[in-house]
Every structure is written in C-alpha cells, then in structure tokens.
Design an enzyme around this catalytic site. Sequence first.
Site, mmCIF file in Angstrom:
data_model
loop_
_atom_site.group_PDB
_atom_site.id
_atom_site.type_symbol
_atom_site.label_atom_id
_atom_site.label_comp_id
_atom_site.label_asym_id
_atom_site.label_seq_id
_atom_site.Cartn_x
_atom_site.Cartn_y
_atom_site.Cartn_z
ATOM 1 N N HIS A 178 48.741 35.639 39.854
ATOM 2 C CA HIS A 178 48.165 36.798 40.556
ATOM 3 C C HIS A 178 46.551 36.553 40.257
ATOM 4 O O HIS A 178 45.902 37.437 40.512
ATOM 5 C CB HIS A 178 48.656 38.202 39.652
ATOM 6 C CG HIS A 178 48.229 39.518 40.050
ATOM 7 N ND1 HIS A 178 47.049 39.972 39.662
ATOM 8 C CD2 HIS A 178 48.303 40.004 41.229
ATOM 9 C CE1 HIS A 178 46.836 41.311 40.354
ATOM 10 N NE2 HIS A 178 47.634 41.047 41.167
ATOM 11 N N ASP B 296 33.566 22.135 44.220
ATOM 12 C CA ASP B 296 33.290 21.093 43.902
ATOM 13 C C ASP B 296 33.470 21.351 42.434
ATOM 14 O O ASP B 296 34.350 21.818 41.717
ATOM 15 C CB ASP B 296 31.724 20.776 44.397
ATOM 16 C CG ASP B 296 31.833 20.410 45.784
ATOM 17 O OD1 ASP B 296 32.833 20.030 46.512
ATOM 18 O OD2 ASP B 296 30.777 20.530 46.476
ATOM 19 N N LYS C 228 38.316 46.141 38.824
ATOM 20 C CA LYS C 228 38.788 46.182 37.399
ATOM 21 C C LYS C 228 37.591 45.984 36.456
ATOM 22 O O LYS C 228 37.164 44.890 36.295
ATOM 23 C CB LYS C 228 39.796 45.285 36.973
ATOM 24 C CG LYS C 228 41.095 45.557 37.655
ATOM 25 C CD LYS C 228 41.189 44.377 38.991
ATOM 26 C CE LYS C 228 42.667 44.693 39.411
ATOM 27 N NZ LYS C 228 42.558 44.279 41.017
ATOM 28 N N ASP D 46 30.131 50.337 25.014
ATOM 29 C CA ASP D 46 28.994 50.444 24.466
ATOM 30 C C ASP D 46 27.904 49.607 25.258
ATOM 31 O O ASP D 46 26.719 49.700 24.576
ATOM 32 C CB ASP D 46 28.928 50.132 23.070
ATOM 33 C CG ASP D 46 29.638 50.986 22.089
ATOM 34 O OD1 ASP D 46 30.044 52.202 22.473
ATOM 35 O OD2 ASP D 46 30.197 50.574 20.960
ATOM 36 N N LYS E 126 42.789 35.546 41.093
ATOM 37 C CA LYS E 126 41.703 35.422 42.068
ATOM 38 C C LYS E 126 40.656 34.570 41.884
ATOM 39 O O LYS E 126 40.041 34.951 41.216
ATOM 40 C CB LYS E 126 41.369 36.787 42.683
ATOM 41 C CG LYS E 126 42.573 37.824 42.823
ATOM 42 C CD LYS E 126 42.669 38.586 41.549
ATOM 43 C CE LYS E 126 43.523 39.982 41.885
ATOM 44 N NZ LYS E 126 44.656 39.988 42.537
ATOM 45 N N HIS F 157 39.747 48.406 44.091
ATOM 46 C CA HIS F 157 40.366 47.557 43.735
ATOM 47 C C HIS F 157 39.933 46.712 42.664
ATOM 48 O O HIS F 157 40.251 45.830 41.842
ATOM 49 C CB HIS F 157 40.794 46.398 44.727
ATOM 50 C CG HIS F 157 41.925 45.417 44.573
ATOM 51 N ND1 HIS F 157 41.592 43.951 44.282
ATOM 52 C CD2 HIS F 157 43.346 45.550 44.239
ATOM 53 C CE1 HIS F 157 42.876 43.550 44.048
ATOM 54 N NE2 HIS F 157 43.881 44.380 43.861
#
Length: 395
Positions: free
Chosen positions: A313, A320, A144, A149, A315, A142
């Site tokens: 979507h 604090d 990404k 370079d 996450k 999952h």
Amino acid sequence: MTIFFVIAIILAFIYFDDKLGGHFYKKKKAKIVYQERRSNLSFFINGTQLFTDYFTEIRKATHHIHILFYIVKTDEISQQFFQLLKQKAEEGVRVRLLVDWVGSFGLPKKLIRSLKESGVEFAYAHKPHFPFFFYRLNRRNHRKITVIDGKIGYIGGFNIGKEYVGQDPNFGEWRDYHLKIAGEGVYDLQMQFCRDWEEATKMSIAEGQYFPPLQKGTVSHQLVAMNGHSVEQQFIHFIRQANKEIIIGSPYFIPGRAVMNALLEALSRGVKVTILVPLKADHPFVKEAAYPYFYHLLKSGAHIYRFYQGFYHAKTMVIDEKCCDIGTANFDKRSMFLNSEINCYIYDRAFVQRVKEAIQHDLARSERLTLDFWQKRTLWQRGKESLSSILSAWL
C-alpha cells in the site's frame, strides 16, 4: 418506458453535475508548495511499530493533538485510538479529529457523540452537498496528517484499522511507508491541517499557540499539498529529472496518458524503470485497470513486480539516488485529478538509500510480471480490463 426515461434523466443529471462541478472547482484547485525545510525524519514500514510510536507520542501530548485521516475503522485498533483521544481530551489537551466523509463513512453516530462528550472536536472533510453533489461525493480528502503539540508530525500511507497492523486475514502483512517528522517541517503540516480544518468546519484555528519555535533537523525535505490537477504535473516533473533510475511503488497504477508518455520517454533515453504493485487488490477493477499500461511498459523494457506476501500500500517514487517521494498520493487518476493529497519530497542521499533498501526488501518478496504472462491472459481477464479502463477515472 417510464422507468428507462427516469433512469436516463438521473444519469444525465449525474453527468452534468460531475462536469459542471469539475469545471467550477478547476478554478479553485491549487497546489500549495511549502518551502524546503530541514527536519529529523523517522521512517516506518510496519504498522505495529508505527502505532506503538504514534500512540506513545499521543500519550505524551500536553497542549494539542491535530489528526486527519482518510479512513478510520471501528475495530479493536480503532477503539484504542478513540479511547486514547478521549482520555487526552479529558485531561485538558485540545483534540481535533478530521476524517474524510466517504473514507470513514461507517463511523457510528453513537461513537461520534461519545467523542464530542469527552471533549474531542470532530468533523468530516469533503462532506458532499448541493450544488454539485455527485462531483463533491467523488472528491476525497486522502491526506493523513497528525501534529502533536506543534512539535511532532506524521504523514504517509497508513490509516487507522486492524488491516494496517496485519490483523486482517484477507490481506495478511500490510506494507506501507510513513514518516515521523521532528523539526521545521512540522510547521507546514500544522498549516495544512489548519487549512483543511477551516475548509471543513468554516472555523479558523488561532495560529500563535499552535506554532511553537522549531529547530532545524538533518534531512532536507519539502511538503507539497495538492487538491487535484497538480499531482500529474508533479510526477511528470520528477520523471523528467531522472538520469539513471525511477522506482515507483503504489497500490494502484493508473497513470493516464501524460504520465505514461513521460515514463516511456524515460525508458527510451535509457532510464531504468521499476514498478512495484500488489498482487492482490483491495478494491474492484483497480488491478485490471493497470494491465493496459503494463503492456506498453513491458514492451519498452520496464521491470514490473507484484508483491505477493501480503498487501502493498506504499506510495513512493525514487529518482536516481538524489530524491524520493513519500506521501498519500497514489499513482492513479483519482489522486492526480480528484483527491486532496500531501506528499513529502526528500532530498537526502542517505535517507533515499534507506527507502531504496526497504523497496529492495519488498521486491525480494514479489514476482516479476513478464510479457509472456501478460499475453496469456484469459478472455475473461481481458474483458474485465476493458471495463476497468472505462471506469479508471473514478477508481
């Protein structure tokens, strides 16, 4: 009678395949904690802005492009992406593209063949095979990750497709959080890509030429890569560190008992808990699976909001004003126990404040869930929730 017997045999095979596979892989699953780094971080909450920057950096690549996505679609945005990769490969840039087998299942063989003919090295991550076929089928990469370079990196919640730039009418505006990293942290993104590429292809990437010298940036952060059975402990650790406030943003909220208990304990000691989820769902049952948890949280004083202006979507977790988490792990059992994920923990008050401002903007376009609303749910809604709770470990 024969049909029922065959079905029973198949279900038993799937059950034992899943259980034995889980037992086997539990010994192999590991959390990779990279050291604390300092980099310059750019924060994206809009897909159009992200991909404008992302495609620009890809066009500027001169040596290599390493990309891992969970989902790559075949729509207009994806075609721009594929054409750009083919162009760079034809220019002599080393291009490696790794996608999850389930998440990107719809990619046509003709497209993959054209990528390879242009010089793009293509591979599937977590392609299921025997033994433990069904267990492997349920595990997903999952993450990404993009590294350009060895100097520029990207990590976050966006995949490649038209919905991520708000062009799918079923979702409308797509709210997500993504990071661009320039500095020391790119080394760790590169290391993780190399690990995932070697796992998928059984071919290692020679380290020297892909790891140029990197300068320190201004923001302190740390990357943690997890392969199931580690996200839960990480979330609990952060929740227990909170003294004043916890903010959680996730498209899916299925925390499980241990994380739920940590949240309830935080509420009992006076910590303010705010949870932001989407009003609409992009997968069956995931919305309903959250409601049993919402009841106990609402009773204990948590603030729960449902984003209505598009699809949420992102996450993220904010503890604090000292730490925030932006990455790929959702607040659900799949991310906690099955998926391969990577999160970035940021220890910089100014950056944390930027994230909190983005969340406040999203909260302003959300409706607050009340205990009264929860108690007035229909019988049909309650039935779906019961079924969703049974299925929650695989959603």
